[in-house]
Design a protein around this motif. Sequence first.
Motif, mmCIF file in Angstrom:
data_model
loop_
_atom_site.group_PDB
_atom_site.id
_atom_site.type_symbol
_atom_site.label_atom_id
_atom_site.label_comp_id
_atom_site.label_asym_id
_atom_site.label_seq_id
_atom_site.Cartn_x
_atom_site.Cartn_y
_atom_site.Cartn_z
ATOM 1 N N ARG A 34 0.804 -1.225 0.000
ATOM 2 C CA ARG A 34 0.000 0.000 0.000
ATOM 3 C C ARG A 34 0.835 1.273 0.000
ATOM 4 O O ARG A 34 1.892 1.331 0.598
ATOM 5 C CB ARG A 34 -0.901 0.022 1.242
ATOM 6 N N ARG A 36 0.244 5.613 0.579
ATOM 7 C CA ARG A 36 -0.695 6.618 1.075
ATOM 8 C C ARG A 36 -0.407 7.951 0.427
ATOM 9 O O ARG A 36 0.761 8.259 0.157
ATOM 10 C CB ARG A 36 -0.481 6.848 2.572
ATOM 11 N N CYS A 166 -24.229 -2.676 -3.360
ATOM 12 C CA CYS A 166 -23.906 -1.277 -3.040
ATOM 13 C C CYS A 166 -24.488 -0.907 -1.676
ATOM 14 O O CYS A 166 -25.610 -1.263 -1.356
ATOM 15 C CB CYS A 166 -24.472 -0.361 -4.129
ATOM 16 N N ILE A 167 -23.683 -0.205 -0.859
ATOM 17 C CA ILE A 167 -24.172 0.244 0.442
ATOM 18 C C ILE A 167 -24.265 1.769 0.509
ATOM 19 O O ILE A 167 -24.450 2.350 1.569
ATOM 20 C CB ILE A 167 -23.293 -0.290 1.604
ATOM 21 N N LYS A 168 -24.098 2.399 -0.654
ATOM 22 C CA LYS A 168 -24.176 3.857 -0.730
ATOM 23 C C LYS A 168 -23.245 4.559 0.250
ATOM 24 O O LYS A 168 -23.639 5.484 0.965
ATOM 25 C CB LYS A 168 -25.611 4.325 -0.549
ATOM 26 N N CYS A 169 -22.018 4.098 0.292
ATOM 27 C CA CYS A 169 -21.019 4.771 1.131
ATOM 28 C C CYS A 169 -20.400 5.923 0.357
ATOM 29 O O CYS A 169 -19.690 6.747 0.911
ATOM 30 C CB CYS A 169 -19.935 3.794 1.560
ATOM 31 N N TYR A 170 -20.669 5.945 -0.951
ATOM 32 C CA TYR A 170 -20.165 6.998 -1.839
ATOM 33 C C TYR A 170 -18.637 7.082 -1.886
ATOM 34 O O TYR A 170 -18.076 8.146 -2.145
ATOM 35 C CB TYR A 170 -20.782 8.363 -1.480
ATOM 36 N N ALA A 171 -17.988 5.961 -1.630
ATOM 37 C CA ALA A 171 -16.524 5.935 -1.771
ATOM 38 C C ALA A 171 -16.149 6.177 -3.229
ATOM 39 O O ALA A 171 -15.140 6.824 -3.521
ATOM 40 C CB ALA A 171 -15.958 4.607 -1.286
ATOM 41 N N GLN A 174 -16.407 9.939 -3.753
ATOM 42 C CA GLN A 174 -15.397 10.693 -3.007
ATOM 43 C C GLN A 174 -13.988 10.460 -3.545
ATOM 44 O O GLN A 174 -13.129 11.314 -3.425
ATOM 45 C CB GLN A 174 -15.469 10.336 -1.525
ATOM 46 N N ALA A 175 -13.766 9.262 -4.109
ATOM 47 C CA ALA A 175 -12.429 8.944 -4.619
ATOM 48 C C ALA A 175 -12.216 9.489 -6.022
ATOM 49 O O ALA A 175 -11.087 9.536 -6.504
ATOM 50 C CB ALA A 175 -12.226 7.427 -4.620
ATOM 51 N N ALA A 227 -11.712 1.940 -4.686
ATOM 52 C CA ALA A 227 -12.285 2.445 -3.436
ATOM 53 C C ALA A 227 -13.501 1.637 -3.002
ATOM 54 O O ALA A 227 -13.778 1.543 -1.813
ATOM 55 C CB ALA A 227 -12.687 3.908 -3.598
ATOM 56 N N PRO A 229 -15.844 -0.637 -1.425
ATOM 57 C CA PRO A 229 -15.590 -1.653 -0.406
ATOM 58 C C PRO A 229 -16.335 -2.960 -0.680
ATOM 59 O O PRO A 229 -16.064 -3.959 -0.025
ATOM 60 C CB PRO A 229 -16.083 -0.999 0.878
ATOM 61 N N VAL A 230 -17.272 -2.933 -1.630
ATOM 62 C CA VAL A 230 -17.984 -4.168 -1.949
ATOM 63 C C VAL A 230 -17.616 -4.670 -3.347
ATOM 64 O O VAL A 230 -18.297 -5.528 -3.920
ATOM 65 C CB VAL A 230 -19.525 -4.010 -1.793
ATOM 66 N N ASN A 231 -16.536 -4.115 -3.875
ATOM 67 C CA ASN A 231 -15.932 -4.596 -5.133
ATOM 68 C C ASN A 231 -16.862 -4.666 -6.333
ATOM 69 O O ASN A 231 -16.897 -5.660 -7.050
ATOM 70 C CB ASN A 231 -15.274 -5.968 -4.910
ATOM 71 N N PHE B 33 -16.050 -11.007 -3.283
ATOM 72 C CA PHE B 33 -16.639 -10.319 -2.140
ATOM 73 C C PHE B 33 -17.229 -11.296 -1.132
ATOM 74 O O PHE B 33 -17.848 -12.284 -1.511
ATOM 75 C CB PHE B 33 -17.732 -9.372 -2.657
ATOM 76 N N CYS B 234 -15.687 9.593 2.497
ATOM 77 C CA CYS B 234 -16.685 8.584 2.144
ATOM 78 C C CYS B 234 -17.110 7.870 3.422
ATOM 79 O O CYS B 234 -16.611 8.150 4.496
ATOM 80 C CB CYS B 234 -16.139 7.587 1.120
#
Lengths: 276, 337
Positions: A34, A36, A166-171, A174-175, A227, A229-231, B33, B234
């Motif tokens: 990773r 940053r 999708c969990i609507k985290c809007y990653a 935002q990314a 970004a 999280p649920v790929n 996932f 996010c």
Amino acid sequence: MTIQEKYKARVKELLSTGAVKMVIGYKPGSTAERRRPLFMRSPEEADQLVLDTACIANLAGYLVAEGLLSDDKRVGIFLKPDGIRSINILAAEAQLNIDQIVVLGFDIDGQEVNALEGESAGDFSALIESIKDHAPEAPRNPLIEQIEQMNPIQRFDFWQTEFSRCIKCYACRQACPMCYCRRCIVDSNQPQWINTSSHTLGNLEWNIIRAFHLSGRCVGCGNCDRACPVNIPLRLINARMGQEVLGAFDHFAGMSETQEPVLASFKKDDSETFIL
Amino acid sequence: MTRILLSDKLDNCVARWRKAGLTVIGPVKKETFSSYATVENAAEFDLGLVMPDRSIKGLFFPQTEPMVHYSIKKQAIETRDFTPPSEKRIIFGARPCDASGLAIDDPLFGWDYKDDFWFQRRNETVIVTIACTKADDFCMCTSLKLAPDSTKGSDILLRPLQNNRGWQVEELTDRGREAFKEIADLLQDGSEPAAAVAVVPEKFNLDACVAWLQNPENFDSTFWKEISMRCIGCASCTFLCPTCHCFDFQDEGDTFTGIRRKNWDSCSFALFTMHTSGHNPRATQSARWRQRIMHKFNYFPGKFNVNSCSGCGRCSRQCPVDMGITETLQAISTLQP
């Protein structure tokens, strides 16, 4: 001297001479693979700089952080060609003054990192031109080929299944360097344009709206995809839309700071009669 | 002598529980996932995961849930409440951090108002936790004073056998005993030793962090701005978190009829605290990140006497910009209180 050391020296020079107030680059992350984002404001901070094949994130989105460029001072940033295209679009859409950006360009070719000659976004126009020329024969994600073989019903089912996670985290939003709206359409409630809930319909609406908003603007950096999280393979949608826009309008996003946004401009000789 | 459940009996157990009317849920990996999902047989389980990508939270507090149907008539407003759906469930193969997360949130959901949706699901769900024998770089339960074999929030704790053939069964609650009665004849006595639990190094000194957070002078520390500079705002961390519990109400429909829903919300979003006037008391991302940390390790324990973090590490594991609670608390550990 390795490219990393060469650029480290360059960053120190930029910061110590006051040519820029900040340089945005990469530093080691929490695991060996990773990296940053790193915000360097003093030459000493450049000691943490890393530049290698793991530096894949497109950092362009940080340039439109509120207030960063409001004092007319210049900011340096490490960008691959996709990132350079991103700042061209941001400039074309009046989100930043491209003269304030000092580009530290690099490209990743397999296991190698190469420096790109140039300092302002315009210096890379020949490079971007050649990327555009090679776009039609660039290797495509095999999953796109697979999706194209599907009939519309199968295709709809495929995306419905993907979006159901999708969990609507809007990653993704935002990314994305292109998602700079201070108030996103999904956050507007007077009127409520789209469902905010993360249910089947809401997820579908969100992801389709985003795909349309990025058509002809996405540079394929993959920030959204990484970004998520649920790929959900988000970049496939935008890549396909980009291909469509290239074919229909000969538009390749981010060619220059003056390139007109393809879906937000019109010409008198456009074939669509409803426009004029 | 302990009771042992052998792995090759698991499929029978699943069938038995299903026959008894229980929905059987467990860690399932589909392509790229993983999550806790409903299964029909034991082959669908992936018990080798460090933990599923998604936490257990959504099974008790779904990302969206209808609360009230409303219709506005000329003289009156008619409402019809939704009631929590009744479903008896057993979650097999929960991780201790996920189970602990539920126990951490119990006082919150039952404090000034008893959330029937949460508690009906809690009461109707048996949680069979498997102690961890492996961890990854992001696991941090031990830093939160929990452990890879914590029993908190679980009805049954299974300890993997050294020979990998099954689990030692530790019954913790009546709810767990009840569910295991269904499979009593599939268990056997044994003396096989349990495998060693995963080694999860302590990553920060929690007490030192809490002391720093409790000092009002540190609320305005420049630390917050520095640590959160790369946060993109996010909700990946909050939505994957097994204990983050904030929600919003949203009406869906038209002016006259619709459904009021309870949706996950996140302190990471600017909109979370935006006033109608346009003023935002948490105007910057650093103020939002500070809120998340303060809430988990200062305000929540101040009210409920427990930290709102079970150390699963998903926030750091999945963060698009490689931030997370671990890095923040590690940094705070090094500061003077």
